[in-house]
Design a protein around this motif. Structure first.
Motif, PDB file in Angstrom:
ATOM      1  N   ASP A  75       0.824  -1.208   0.000  1.00 24.42           N
ATOM      2  CA  ASP A  75       0.000   0.000   0.000  1.00 24.42           C
ATOM      3  C   ASP A  75       0.857   1.258   0.000  1.00 24.42           C
ATOM      4  N   TYR A  76       1.948   1.233   0.742  1.00 24.52           N
ATOM      5  CA  TYR A  76       2.805   2.418   0.843  1.00 24.52           C
ATOM      6  C   TYR A  76       3.674   2.594  -0.403  1.00 24.52           C
ATOM      7  N   ALA A  77       4.370   1.557  -0.788  1.00 24.78           N
ATOM      8  CA  ALA A  77       5.326   1.683  -1.893  1.00 24.78           C
ATOM      9  C   ALA A  77       4.647   1.714  -3.256  1.00 24.78           C
ATOM     10  N   TYR A  78       3.674   0.842  -3.453  1.00 25.36           N
ATOM     11  CA  TYR A  78       3.055   0.698  -4.775  1.00 25.36           C
ATOM     12  C   TYR A  78       1.677   1.337  -4.862  1.00 25.36           C
ATOM     13  N   GLY A  79       1.056   1.543  -3.729  1.00 25.85           N
ATOM     14  CA  GLY A  79      -0.311   2.035  -3.695  1.00 25.85           C
ATOM     15  C   GLY A  79      -1.272   0.878  -3.552  1.00 25.85           C
ATOM     16  N   PRO A  80      -2.453   1.142  -3.033  1.00 29.28           N
ATOM     17  CA  PRO A  80      -3.424   0.067  -2.811  1.00 29.28           C
ATOM     18  C   PRO A  80      -3.924  -0.537  -4.114  1.00 29.28           C
ATOM     19  N   ASP A  81      -4.415  -1.732  -4.009  1.00 27.74           N
ATOM     20  CA  ASP A  81      -4.965  -2.458  -5.144  1.00 27.74           C
ATOM     21  C   ASP A  81      -6.230  -1.745  -5.631  1.00 27.74           C
ATOM     22  N   PRO A  82      -6.252  -1.265  -6.871  1.00 26.95           N
ATOM     23  CA  PRO A  82      -7.429  -0.536  -7.379  1.00 26.95           C
ATOM     24  C   PRO A  82      -8.717  -1.352  -7.327  1.00 26.95           C
ATOM     25  N   SER A  83      -8.611  -2.666  -7.401  1.00 30.20           N
ATOM     26  CA  SER A  83      -9.828  -3.481  -7.379  1.00 30.20           C
ATOM     27  C   SER A  83     -10.499  -3.490  -6.007  1.00 30.20           C
ATOM     28  N   SER A  84      -9.794  -2.996  -4.978  1.00 27.66           N
ATOM     29  CA  SER A  84     -10.378  -2.991  -3.639  1.00 27.66           C
ATOM     30  C   SER A  84     -11.028  -1.657  -3.286  1.00 27.66           C
ATOM     31  N   PHE A  97      -8.650   8.961  -6.460  1.00 26.83           N
ATOM     32  CA  PHE A  97      -7.313   9.475  -6.210  1.00 26.83           C
ATOM     33  C   PHE A  97      -7.145   9.803  -4.727  1.00 26.83           C
ATOM     34  N   GLU A  98      -8.150  10.428  -4.131  1.00 26.24           N
ATOM     35  CA  GLU A  98      -8.100  10.740  -2.696  1.00 26.24           C
ATOM     36  C   GLU A  98      -8.047   9.466  -1.863  1.00 26.24           C
ATOM     37  N   TRP A  99      -8.826   8.466  -2.256  1.00 27.74           N
ATOM     38  CA  TRP A  99      -8.828   7.179  -1.552  1.00 27.74           C
ATOM     39  C   TRP A  99      -7.440   6.554  -1.626  1.00 27.74           C
ATOM     40  N   PHE A 100      -6.848   6.548  -2.819  1.00 25.89           N
ATOM     41  CA  PHE A 100      -5.523   5.980  -3.049  1.00 25.89           C
ATOM     42  C   PHE A 100      -4.496   6.642  -2.127  1.00 25.89           C
ATOM     43  N   ALA A 141      -5.023   8.394   0.625  1.00 23.80           N
ATOM     44  CA  ALA A 141      -5.324   8.168   2.044  1.00 23.80           C
ATOM     45  C   ALA A 141      -4.802   6.810   2.513  1.00 23.80           C
ATOM     46  N   ILE A 142      -4.993   5.783   1.706  1.00 25.05           N
ATOM     47  CA  ILE A 142      -4.490   4.447   2.046  1.00 25.05           C
ATOM     48  C   ILE A 142      -2.967   4.475   2.103  1.00 25.05           C
ATOM     49  N   GLN A 143      -2.359   5.123   1.142  1.00 21.83           N
ATOM     50  CA  GLN A 143      -0.899   5.205   1.093  1.00 21.83           C
ATOM     51  C   GLN A 143      -0.345   5.956   2.305  1.00 21.83           C
ATOM     52  N   ARG A 144      -0.965   7.076   2.667  1.00 24.30           N
ATOM     53  CA  ARG A 144      -0.523   7.838   3.842  1.00 24.30           C
ATOM     54  C   ARG A 144      -0.673   7.027   5.122  1.00 24.30           C
ATOM     55  N   SER A 145      -1.775   6.318   5.247  1.00 27.33           N
ATOM     56  CA  SER A 145      -2.018   5.511   6.439  1.00 27.33           C
ATOM     57  C   SER A 145      -0.945   4.429   6.597  1.00 27.33           C
ATOM     58  N   ALA A 146      -0.619   3.756   5.511  1.00 27.92           N
ATOM     59  CA  ALA A 146       0.428   2.724   5.555  1.00 27.92           C
ATOM     60  C   ALA A 146       1.778   3.360   5.898  1.00 27.92           C
ATOM     61  N   GLY A 147       2.047   4.518   5.329  1.00 22.84           N
ATOM     62  CA  GLY A 147       3.302   5.214   5.621  1.00 22.84           C
ATOM     63  C   GLY A 147       3.419   5.635   7.075  1.00 22.84           C
ATOM     64  N   ARG A 148       2.312   6.113   7.634  1.00 23.99           N
ATOM     65  CA  ARG A 148       2.335   6.489   9.059  1.00 23.99           C
ATOM     66  C   ARG A 148       2.649   5.283   9.930  1.00 23.99           C
ATOM     67  N   TRP A 149       2.070   4.141   9.607  1.00 23.09           N
ATOM     68  CA  TRP A 149       2.313   2.927  10.393  1.00 23.09           C
ATOM     69  C   TRP A 149       3.780   2.493  10.253  1.00 23.09           C
ATOM     70  N   ILE A 150       4.294   2.481   9.042  1.00 27.63           N
ATOM     71  CA  ILE A 150       5.674   2.058   8.803  1.00 27.63           C
ATOM     72  C   ILE A 150       6.664   2.983   9.493  1.00 27.63           C
ATOM     73  N   HIS A 151       6.402   4.281   9.469  1.00 26.70           N
ATOM     74  CA  HIS A 151       7.338   5.259  10.030  1.00 26.70           C
ATOM     75  C   HIS A 151       6.996   5.676  11.458  1.00 26.70           C
ATOM     76  N   SER A 152       6.082   4.970  12.071  1.00 27.17           N
ATOM     77  CA  SER A 152       5.696   5.284  13.442  1.00 27.17           C
ATOM     78  C   SER A 152       6.905   5.194  14.368  1.00 27.17           C
ATOM     79  N   THR A 153       6.981   6.133  15.287  1.00 26.11           N
ATOM     80  CA  THR A 153       8.079   6.131  16.258  1.00 26.11           C
ATOM     81  C   THR A 153       7.709   5.378  17.531  1.00 26.11           C
ATOM     82  N   VAL A 154       6.511   4.827  17.568  1.00 27.67           N
ATOM     83  CA  VAL A 154       6.093   4.021  18.709  1.00 27.67           C
ATOM     84  C   VAL A 154       6.992   2.788  18.745  1.00 27.67           C
TER      85      VAL A 154
END
Length: 107
Positions: free
Chosen positions: A26-35, A45-48, A50-63
């Motif tokens: 989701d972060y590197a390639y973007g979410p699957d358009p069929s979903s 485009f906004e959905w795409f 938003a999914i990408q940002r959410s995955a990025g936040r999780w990956i880069h979380s400092t928790v």
């Protein structure tokens, strides 16, 4: 990629590996358009993004080691989270270049 040749005996490890792979995709390639559930046009485009940002936040979380954080999942899978983040960023940068080139052609 490093993740391609891994196998896990424990069902929970397989689950966390699946979660990790989905976030990377989701972060590197973007979410699957069929979903996207029929979302079209500007909303797609906004959905795409938003999914990408959410995955990025999780990956880069400092928790550090909160349950289900990126760092926690990496620990469960015996992976180095810092190394994995670097590899993910390499893929994401390459994919972003490809997407930008495609968008430029459309304009």
């Amino acid at each position: 990629m490093y993740l391609d040749n891994l196998s896990f005996a424990e069902p929970c490890s397989k689950l966390w590996f699946g979660v990790l792979c989905r976030a990377i995709e989701d972060y590197a390639y973007g979410p699957d358009p069929s979903s996207r559930g029929g979302i079209r046009g500007e909303n797609a485009f906004e959905w795409f993004e938003a999914i990408q940002r959410s995955a990025g936040r999780w990956i880069h979380s400092t928790v550090a080691m909160d349950a289900f954080s990126f760092t926690w999942v990496c620990a469960e899978l015996d992976m180095d989270p810092d190394w994995l983040r670097q590899e993910i960023e390499k893929r994401a940068a390459a994919c972003a270049k490809t997407r930008a080139a495609r968008r430029a052609k459309l304009k």
